[in-house]
Enzyme design. Structure first.
Site, PDB file in Angstrom:
ATOM      1  N   LYS A  22      50.168 -40.932  16.647  1.00  0.00           N
ATOM      2  CA  LYS A  22      49.183 -41.711  16.760  1.00  0.00           C
ATOM      3  C   LYS A  22      48.015 -41.548  15.595  1.00  0.00           C
ATOM      4  CE  LYS A  22      45.545 -40.253  19.472  1.00  0.00           C
ATOM      5  NZ  LYS A  22      44.278 -40.094  18.664  1.00  0.00           N
ATOM      6  N   ASN A  23      48.088 -40.383  15.483  1.00  0.00           N
ATOM      7  CA  ASN A  23      46.882 -40.027  14.328  1.00  0.00           C
ATOM      8  C   ASN A  23      47.417 -40.210  12.926  1.00  0.00           C
ATOM      9  OD1 ASN A  23      45.144 -39.571  16.111  1.00  0.00           O
ATOM     10  ND2 ASN A  23      45.283 -37.136  16.190  1.00  0.00           N
ATOM     11  N   CYS A 118      30.651 -38.450  21.150  1.00  0.00           N
ATOM     12  CA  CYS A 118      31.942 -38.370  21.927  1.00  0.00           C
ATOM     13  C   CYS A 118      32.166 -37.472  22.833  1.00  0.00           C
ATOM     14  CB  CYS A 118      33.131 -38.296  20.742  1.00  0.00           C
ATOM     15  SG  CYS A 118      34.788 -37.755  21.293  1.00  0.00           S
ATOM     16  N   ARG A 123      30.177 -35.319  16.614  1.00  0.00           N
ATOM     17  CA  ARG A 123      31.130 -35.746  15.251  1.00  0.00           C
ATOM     18  C   ARG A 123      30.531 -36.924  14.345  1.00  0.00           C
ATOM     19  NH1 ARG A 123      36.995 -37.293  18.544  1.00  0.00           N
ATOM     20  NH2 ARG A 123      37.704 -37.248  16.263  1.00  0.00           N
ATOM     21  N   PRO A 124      29.774 -36.384  13.435  1.00  0.00           N
ATOM     22  CA  PRO A 124      28.870 -37.198  12.612  1.00  0.00           C
ATOM     23  C   PRO A 124      29.735 -37.505  11.549  1.00  0.00           C
ATOM     24  CG  PRO A 124      28.637 -34.936  12.222  1.00  0.00           C
ATOM     25  CD  PRO A 124      29.279 -35.101  13.495  1.00  0.00           C
ATOM     26  N   ASP A 308      44.110 -30.055  19.085  1.00  0.00           N
ATOM     27  CA  ASP A 308      44.421 -31.017  20.031  1.00  0.00           C
ATOM     28  C   ASP A 308      45.695 -30.522  21.067  1.00  0.00           C
ATOM     29  OD1 ASP A 308      44.448 -33.788  17.589  1.00  0.00           O
ATOM     30  OD2 ASP A 308      42.809 -32.665  18.625  1.00  0.00           O
ATOM     31  N   ARG A 400      45.847 -43.674  25.774  1.00  0.00           N
ATOM     32  CA  ARG A 400      45.206 -43.707  24.262  1.00  0.00           C
ATOM     33  C   ARG A 400      46.242 -42.872  23.637  1.00  0.00           C
ATOM     34  NH1 ARG A 400      39.000 -42.450  23.080  1.00  0.00           N
ATOM     35  NH2 ARG A 400      40.047 -43.228  21.284  1.00  0.00           N
TER      36      ARG A 400
HETATM   37  C1  EPZ Z   1      41.128 -36.082  13.690  1.00  0.00           C
HETATM   38  O1  EPZ Z   1      39.699 -36.364  13.979  1.00  0.00           O
HETATM   39  C2  EPZ Z   1      41.972 -36.413  14.742  1.00  0.00           C
HETATM   40  N1  EPZ Z   1      41.976 -37.868  15.229  1.00  0.00           N
HETATM   41  C3  EPZ Z   1      41.510 -35.546  16.054  1.00  0.00           C
HETATM   42  O2  EPZ Z   1      42.504 -35.989  17.458  1.00  0.00           O
HETATM   43  C4  EPZ Z   1      41.646 -34.157  15.770  1.00  0.00           C
HETATM   44  O3  EPZ Z   1      41.186 -33.382  16.946  1.00  0.00           O
HETATM   45  C5  EPZ Z   1      40.848 -34.020  14.419  1.00  0.00           C
HETATM   46  O4  EPZ Z   1      41.414 -34.589  13.477  1.00  0.00           O
HETATM   47  C6  EPZ Z   1      41.125 -32.348  13.992  1.00  0.00           C
HETATM   48  O5  EPZ Z   1      42.387 -32.302  13.896  1.00  0.00           O
HETATM   49  C7  EPZ Z   1      42.430 -38.821  14.256  1.00  0.00           C
HETATM   50  O6  EPZ Z   1      43.274 -38.399  13.452  1.00  0.00           O
HETATM   51  C8  EPZ Z   1      42.412 -40.098  14.543  1.00  0.00           C
HETATM   52  P1  EPZ Z   1      37.700 -34.162  11.516  1.00  0.00           P
HETATM   53  P2  EPZ Z   1      38.625 -36.243  12.895  1.00  0.00           P
HETATM   54  O7  EPZ Z   1      37.091 -35.121  10.638  1.00  0.00           O
HETATM   55  O8  EPZ Z   1      39.117 -37.004  11.606  1.00  0.00           O
HETATM   56  C9  EPZ Z   1      33.301 -32.171  11.882  1.00  0.00           C
HETATM   57  C10 EPZ Z   1      43.231 -36.562  19.386  1.00  0.00           C
HETATM   58  O9  EPZ Z   1      43.014 -35.954  20.474  1.00  0.00           O
HETATM   59  N2  EPZ Z   1      32.846 -33.365  10.912  1.00  0.00           N
HETATM   60  O10 EPZ Z   1      38.657 -33.187  10.864  1.00  0.00           O
HETATM   61  O11 EPZ Z   1      37.433 -37.380  13.539  1.00  0.00           O
HETATM   62  C11 EPZ Z   1      33.381 -33.031  13.382  1.00  0.00           C
HETATM   63  O12 EPZ Z   1      32.268 -33.282  14.020  1.00  0.00           O
HETATM   64  C12 EPZ Z   1      41.908 -36.575  18.391  1.00  0.00           C
HETATM   65  O13 EPZ Z   1      44.274 -37.172  18.999  1.00  0.00           O
HETATM   66  C13 EPZ Z   1      31.326 -33.472  10.506  1.00  0.00           C
HETATM   67  O14 EPZ Z   1      30.515 -32.616  11.033  1.00  0.00           O
HETATM   68  O15 EPZ Z   1      38.362 -34.790  12.717  1.00  0.00           O
HETATM   69  C14 EPZ Z   1      34.477 -31.948  13.844  1.00  0.00           C
HETATM   70  O16 EPZ Z   1      33.580 -30.983  14.514  1.00  0.00           O
HETATM   71  C15 EPZ Z   1      40.623 -35.839  19.107  1.00  0.00           C
HETATM   72  N3  EPZ Z   1      31.242 -34.235   9.708  1.00  0.00           N
HETATM   73  C16 EPZ Z   1      35.255 -31.458  12.697  1.00  0.00           C
HETATM   74  O17 EPZ Z   1      34.293 -31.614  11.537  1.00  0.00           O
HETATM   75  C17 EPZ Z   1      32.198 -35.379   9.461  1.00  0.00           C
HETATM   76  O18 EPZ Z   1      31.877 -36.070   8.623  1.00  0.00           O
HETATM   77  C18 EPZ Z   1      36.488 -31.747  12.616  1.00  0.00           C
HETATM   78  O19 EPZ Z   1      36.510 -33.458  12.456  1.00  0.00           O
HETATM   79  C19 EPZ Z   1      33.447 -35.306   9.917  1.00  0.00           C
HETATM   80  C20 EPZ Z   1      33.827 -34.273  10.480  1.00  0.00           C
END
Ligand code: EPZ
Length: 422
Positions: A22-23, A118, A123-124, A308, A400
């Site tokens: 998916k991701n 979320c 998640r900013p 995850d 999903r």
């Molecule tokens: C990806 O989300 C995955 N989703 C998530 O999977 C997964 O949990 C996550 O990576 C971590 O491995 C997809 O690929 C579609 P991040 P993403 O940006 O890209 C903070 C699932 O269950 N952050 O690495 O959104 C954020 O809040 C989903 O399939 C900021 O602060 O993850 C989080 O605490 C859930 N500012 C951390 O970083 C930003 O601009 C990691 O987020 C971006 C992120």
């Protein structure tokens, strides 16, 4: 709203095919915006999130073929592209924000709704914004939308991210493929889905090095061509099904499984007394006898233990011998499955980002509620090992990210069925 009814039914034995990720698919599909020629993805998963991404791309003017029997999606964005990603679609799925980089690179401007909060965290998007601003984009927030412009196009730059965000890495890499000059992303995320994205972009003619390491270098090109790309195996679906025989006993072979996608996770399974062996077609997981051993887990960016799989791992540790401590370091609110597992008799204390799990002999079935995608499947795993019936409600979360869960588990002897309108 559907629910899933699970009855503990002893060891599981059989074979489970693992779908495309998916991701990975959710970042590969927006890459079609980078070229006027068709992009075809094979081994694409049948999931509601993929349908949402299809809706989003169609709203931007991309032609997307329906998911054909062969799990193939063909996308073509040769005509005029609409730069606006509407809130009505974006609010359904955060990954919609992965059109920001490609739209900016293709059109020089984009208007993308901010996804909003979320269940698992705030998640900013500050890391995405800083990364694209480094490539020369001007981005401001108006009326809940990010308005991004790059007068004269994006320009290559060296940028270091404050945290190895998966999504921000994907947006930066896609945008930089069409930027003028060379870009270097430092402290980049190293997830296999990013490696798969780069493999696809390379098929489209992009010049990229360093994927899978903390430093990715992208040499901008004038245009990208069409391509056909097989989506990588879903390591989170894989890990989830590896935990089924671990929790219930038995032996299951996961077709398409690869240890390199889940090395930290496999190390923890080994420490817990679960055997994982490579086969010609994937991975075989077995728990013959005795209780699982307690282990401590800390979630980290790849190659660390994936967040995850934290909820599913907690379900396993609920019946382990001894006490386990799970530390969630990626998301600030990702223990909502704990109170539901406690309804099934688990003994868990949650304090901030730490959950202490005191193993019990047996869980008991109960009605429980899914709160997010991974929490939902952890409750199903717990139900497979519990005495009696477990009814998991709100399984729209599950659809999903998991295709045909009931069928895949039933094929291994599980007693599981979907119940409509509960
Ligand atoms: C990806 O989300 C995955 N989703 C998530 O999977 C997964 O949990 C996550 O990576 C971590 O491995 C997809 O690929 C579609 P991040 P993403 O940006 O890209 C903070 C699932 O269950 N952050 O690495 O959104 C954020 O809040 C989903 O399939 C900021 O602060 O993850 C989080 O605490 C859930 N500012 C951390 O970083 C930003 O601009 C990691 O987020 C971006 C992120």
């Amino acid at each position: 709203m559907d629910s899933i009814l699970v009855k503990g039914n002893g060891p599981l034995n059989g074979v489970i095919p693992i779908a495309g990720a998916k991701n990975a698919c959710l970042t590969l599909m927006p890459a079609t915006l980078l070229s006027e020629e068709p992009l075809t993805l094979t081994n694409a998963p049948r999931l509601s999130d993929i349908r949402t991404m299809t809706q989003l791309l169609q709203s931007l003017g991309v032609e997307v073929s329906a998911l054909q029997a062969g799990k193939v999606i063909t996308m073509s964005s040769h005509s005029d592209i609409n730069p606006v990603a509407d809130y009505e679609i974006v609010r359904k799925m955060r990954a919609s924000n992965l059109v920001l980089g490609p739209l900016l690179a293709r059109l020089g401007h984009a208007v993308v709704s901010l996804p909003g909060g979320c269940a698992i965290g705030a998640r900013p998007m500050d890391i995405h914004i800083d990364a694209l601003a480094a490539l020369g984009a001007e981005i401001d927030l108006r009326d809940g939308y990010l308005h991004a412009t790059a007068k004269g196009g994006l320009k290559g730059a060296v940028h270091e991210m404050r945290f190895a965000s998966v999504g921000a890495t994907e947006n930066f890499v896609m945008a930089a493929t069409l930027a003028k000059g060379t870009s270097v992303l430092k402290n980049a995320a190293r997830e296999p889905e990013i490696v798969d994205l780069v493999a696809c972009l390379r098929r489209m003619g992009a010049e990229i090095e360093g994927e899978g390491t903390p430093t990715i270098t992208i040499q901008g090109v004038d245009r990208l061509r069409g391509a056909t790309h097989p989506v990588v195996t879903d390591r989170i679906e894989l890990g989830t099904y590896m935990l089924a025989p671990a929790i219930c006993g038995g032996e299951v072979e996961c077709l398409g499984g690869r240890i390199d996608l889940l090395s930290a996770f496999c190390e923890k399974l080994d420490a817990a007394g679960i055997s994982v062996t490579e086969t010609a077609n994937g991975l075989k997981v077995a728990r013959k006898n005795g209780r699982v051993r307690a282990v401590d887990v800390v979630t980290e960016p790849f190659p660390g233990f994936p967040t995850d799989l934290q909820a599913q791992m907690m379900a396993l540790l609920c019946t382990a011998e001894g006490t386990s401590v799970l530390e969630e370091k990626i998301f600030e609110n990702r223990f909502m499955h704990a109170p539901e597992l406690m309804r099934m008799g688990a003994k868990i204390e949650v304090q901030g980002g730490h959950a202490t799990v005191h193993g019990v002999e047996k869980l008991r079935g109960a009605p429980v509620m899914a709160t997010d995608l991974r929490a939902s499947v952890s409750l199903i795993l717990a139900g497979l090992a519990a005495e009696g019936e477990t009814l998991v409600s709100r399984v729209y979360h599950l659809d999903r990210g998991y295709e045909r869960v009931e069928e895949k588990l039933r094929a291994c002897g599980a007693q599981i069925e979907r119940v409509a309108g509960h």
